[in-house]
Write an enzyme that holds these catalytic residues in place. Structure first.
Site, short mmCIF file in Angstrom:
data_model
loop_
_atom_site.label_atom_id
_atom_site.label_comp_id
_atom_site.label_asym_id
_atom_site.label_seq_id
_atom_site.Cartn_x
_atom_site.Cartn_y
_atom_site.Cartn_z
N GLN A 239 -0.41 -7.32 3.62
CA GLN A 239 0.14 -8.32 4.55
C GLN A 239 1.12 -7.67 5.51
OE1 GLN A 239 1.66 -11.50 2.12
NE2 GLN A 239 -0.37 -12.10 1.40
N LYS B 181 5.24 -13.10 -5.84
CA LYS B 181 3.99 -13.76 -5.44
C LYS B 181 4.23 -15.28 -5.39
CE LYS B 181 1.49 -10.15 -4.78
NZ LYS B 181 1.04 -9.86 -3.42
N GLY C 144 1.24 -16.91 1.91
CA GLY C 144 1.97 -15.72 2.37
C GLY C 144 1.15 -14.95 3.39
N LYS D 126 -10.62 -15.25 0.48
CA LYS D 126 -9.47 -15.85 1.16
C LYS D 126 -8.93 -14.92 2.24
CE LYS D 126 -5.79 -16.77 -1.52
NZ LYS D 126 -4.55 -16.09 -1.11
N SER D 127 -8.73 -13.66 1.88
CA SER D 127 -8.17 -12.69 2.84
C SER D 127 -9.05 -12.58 4.08
CB SER D 127 -8.06 -11.31 2.20
OG SER D 127 -7.12 -11.31 1.16
N ARG E 240 -8.42 -13.81 8.18
CA ARG E 240 -8.53 -12.84 9.27
C ARG E 240 -9.66 -13.21 10.22
NH1 ARG E 240 -6.17 -10.53 4.92
NH2 ARG E 240 -4.91 -8.64 5.14
N ASP F 238 -3.75 -9.30 -7.35
CA ASP F 238 -3.86 -10.74 -7.57
C ASP F 238 -4.46 -11.09 -8.94
OD1 ASP F 238 -2.73 -11.33 -5.13
OD2 ASP F 238 -4.66 -11.37 -4.09
N ARG G 162 5.17 -13.95 -11.26
CA ARG G 162 4.01 -13.96 -12.17
C ARG G 162 4.27 -13.23 -13.48
NH1 ARG G 162 -0.83 -13.72 -7.59
NH2 ARG G 162 -0.82 -15.98 -7.27
C1 S3P Z 1 -3.33 -10.30 0.82
C2 S3P Z 1 -2.57 -9.26 0.36
C3 S3P Z 1 -1.87 -9.28 -0.94
C4 S3P Z 1 -2.44 -10.34 -1.88
C5 S3P Z 1 -2.65 -11.65 -1.18
C6 S3P Z 1 -3.58 -11.51 0.01
C7 S3P Z 1 -3.95 -10.19 2.16
O1 S3P Z 1 -0.50 -9.55 -0.72
O2 S3P Z 1 -1.57 -10.52 -2.98
O3 S3P Z 1 -3.18 -12.62 -2.07
O4 S3P Z 1 -4.83 -11.02 2.49
O5 S3P Z 1 -3.57 -9.28 2.91
P1 S3P Z 1 0.56 -8.36 -0.43
O6 S3P Z 1 0.16 -7.72 0.82
O7 S3P Z 1 1.90 -9.04 -0.33
O8 S3P Z 1 0.49 -7.45 -1.61
#
Ligand code: S3P
Length: 442
Positions: free
Chosen positions: A174, A347, A99, A26-27, A31, A320, A351
């Site tokens: 993030q 989150k 987020g 996903k991350s 990007r 996560d 959680r």
């Molecule tokens: C993510 C960073 C994490 C993670 C989220 C994805 C990212 O969040 O929990 O699922 O893609 O940069 P945080 O940066 O708030 O810890």
């Protein structure tokens, strides 16, 4: 955001067996779309996560004039418009449940010449945004929200940004990424330091798209004034999705599972260290380098677990994975203590509370603390739990059900589609008993 409510009934199936991949990371998928959209030229993304979160990001760039084709499932072809080629959107940009989309976009949009508004679903609208607003304001951005810290975020365009040195109070990829993406549009250098190293995909991928970035665990530095060059991206399987299958195979006697081409960047795989310390049998095969970090095939076999005091140094590397880690702890022998994990409270749901409440409903002995929990391992029993609309809570309790005599009803699971579309069909094929249920009332 999923409009239609969905519930599951899960129960112990058979021992897990099979050889499978998991959906794309996903991350990295977020990007890849963002950087490809701002690059010069056409980029192809293979292994793109067909989830609601990443589709939201793609839709947002389409709304800003970027052509994104989907020639086949899990492939996107992004026609980059260059760093200054985005167009003003006609309406609010909807980040759904994500987020990552909202925080990264807030940085990227702070440097645009036009105004934008970023919104999201009920869960995202409760999440803290001051953590990105504050450093972006320090760079000269005009970013605001009605209550001062929660979405929707209003970003006024046309402000000149200045590079900063930012010492982040939270270990958050993030936040780091929002500041670095604003840094692309800033005069001078932008530098971020973190209290604990977090996933470095933004740094790695900016470099892969040709933007010079200086980075090491816990720090990243770049300067404005460069260009991004289109390139093809192969997205590895998402470790955070694999995590549910890893824990399930560990917990169900007789299981033996192979998970192919999973991203195993050390900033993501803290769960492996934690589970191995508890006695798990997880082996890496065919470890290889990819543009977005190392990947490997993972072989997981059933193993009895014992509780541990989780080292705080592992928290950011498994941020996560706590919902499913809590299930492993509840099925282990002895006590597991989690500390230093207060971030879990902000989150997609709180959680710590969601897991403590759900596990208690299944008869576990769990105590919530402000920054973690204490879990006494033991037997779980049938019951009803509420995912609170959080994808990872829903999937974690589907795993828990594999150790329960009787049924576990799991309410409000439609958001599983944000990160793991097809979870139910995949886990059924591997051995879970899991069905859609008529909505649970009360
Ligand atoms: C993510 C960073 C994490 C993670 C989220 C994805 C990212 O969040 O929990 O699922 O893609 O940069 P945080 O940066 O708030 O810890």
């Amino acid at each position: 955001m999923s409009a239609v409510r969905e519930d599951w009934v899960a129960a112990r199936g058979r021992a897990l067996s099979g050889d499978t991949g998991v959906p794309g990371d996903k991350s990295i998928s977020h990007r890849a779309v963002m950087l490809a959209a701002l690059a010069d030229g056409v980029s192809r993304i293979d292994g793109f996560l067909e989830g609601e979160d990443t589709r939201a990001t793609a839709a947002i760039f389409r709304a800003m004039g970027v052509r994104i084709d989907a020639p086949s499932e899990s492939t996107r072809v992004v026609h980059g418009v260059g760093l200054d080629g985005l167009r003003a959107p006609a309406s609010l940009l909807d980040c759904g449940n994500s987020g990552t989309a909202m925080r990264l976009l807030s940085g990227l949009l702070a440097g645009q010449p036009f105004d934008t508004v970023l919104g999201g679903d009920a869960s995202l609208s409760r999440r803290p945004m001051l953590r990105v607003m504050a450093p972006l304001r320090a760079m000269g951005a005009a970013i605001d929200s009605d209550d001062g810290e929660r979405p929707p975020l209003r970003i006024a365009g046309g402000h000149r940004l200045q590079g900063i040195r930012f010492d982040s109070p939270v270990a958050s990829a993030q936040v780091k990424s929002a500041v670095l993406l604003a840094g692309l549009y800033a005069e001078g250098g932008t530098e971020v330091h973190e209290p604990h190293p977090t996933r470095d995909y933004t740094e790695r991928m900016l470099s892969a798209f040709g933007w010079p970035v200086d980075y090491a665990p816990g720090m990243a530095r770049l300067a404005g004034g460069h260009r991004l060059r289109a390139r093809d991206i192969e997205v590895p399987g998402d470790f955070s999705s694999a995590a549910f299958l890893i824990v399930a195979a560990t917990l169900v006697p007789g299981s033996s599972l192979v998970l192919r081409s999973v991203g195993v960047d050390p900033r993501r795989t803290g769960l492996l260290d934690a589970l191995r310390a508890m006695g798990a049998d997880i082996r890496e095969r065919e470890r290889r380098a990819g543009a977005c970090g190392p990947l490997a095939d993972l072989e997981v076999r059933y193993a009895p677990l014992h509780g541990i005091a989780l080292p705080e140094a592992l928290v950011a590397d498994m941020i996560d994975e706590f919902p499913v880690f809590a299930i492993a702890a509840a099925c282990a022998q002895g006590t597991t203590r989690v500390t230093g994990a207060a971030e879990l409270r902000v989150k997609e749901s709180d959680r710590i509370h969601a897991m403590a409440t759900g596990l208690a409903a299944l008869g576990a002995d769990v105590r919530e603390t402000p920054d973690g929990m204490v879990i006494e391992g033991g037997r779980l029993r049938a019951g009803r739990v509420d995912s609170l609309g959080d994808h990872r809570i829903a999937m974690a309790f589907a795993v828990a059900a594999q150790r329960v005599e009787g049924e576990v009803a799991i309410a409000d699971v439609a958001n599983v589609a944000t990160s793991f579309p097809g979870f139910d069909a995949l886990v059924r094929s591997l051995g879970f008993a899991l069905e859609r249920a008529p909505p649970i009332s009360g």
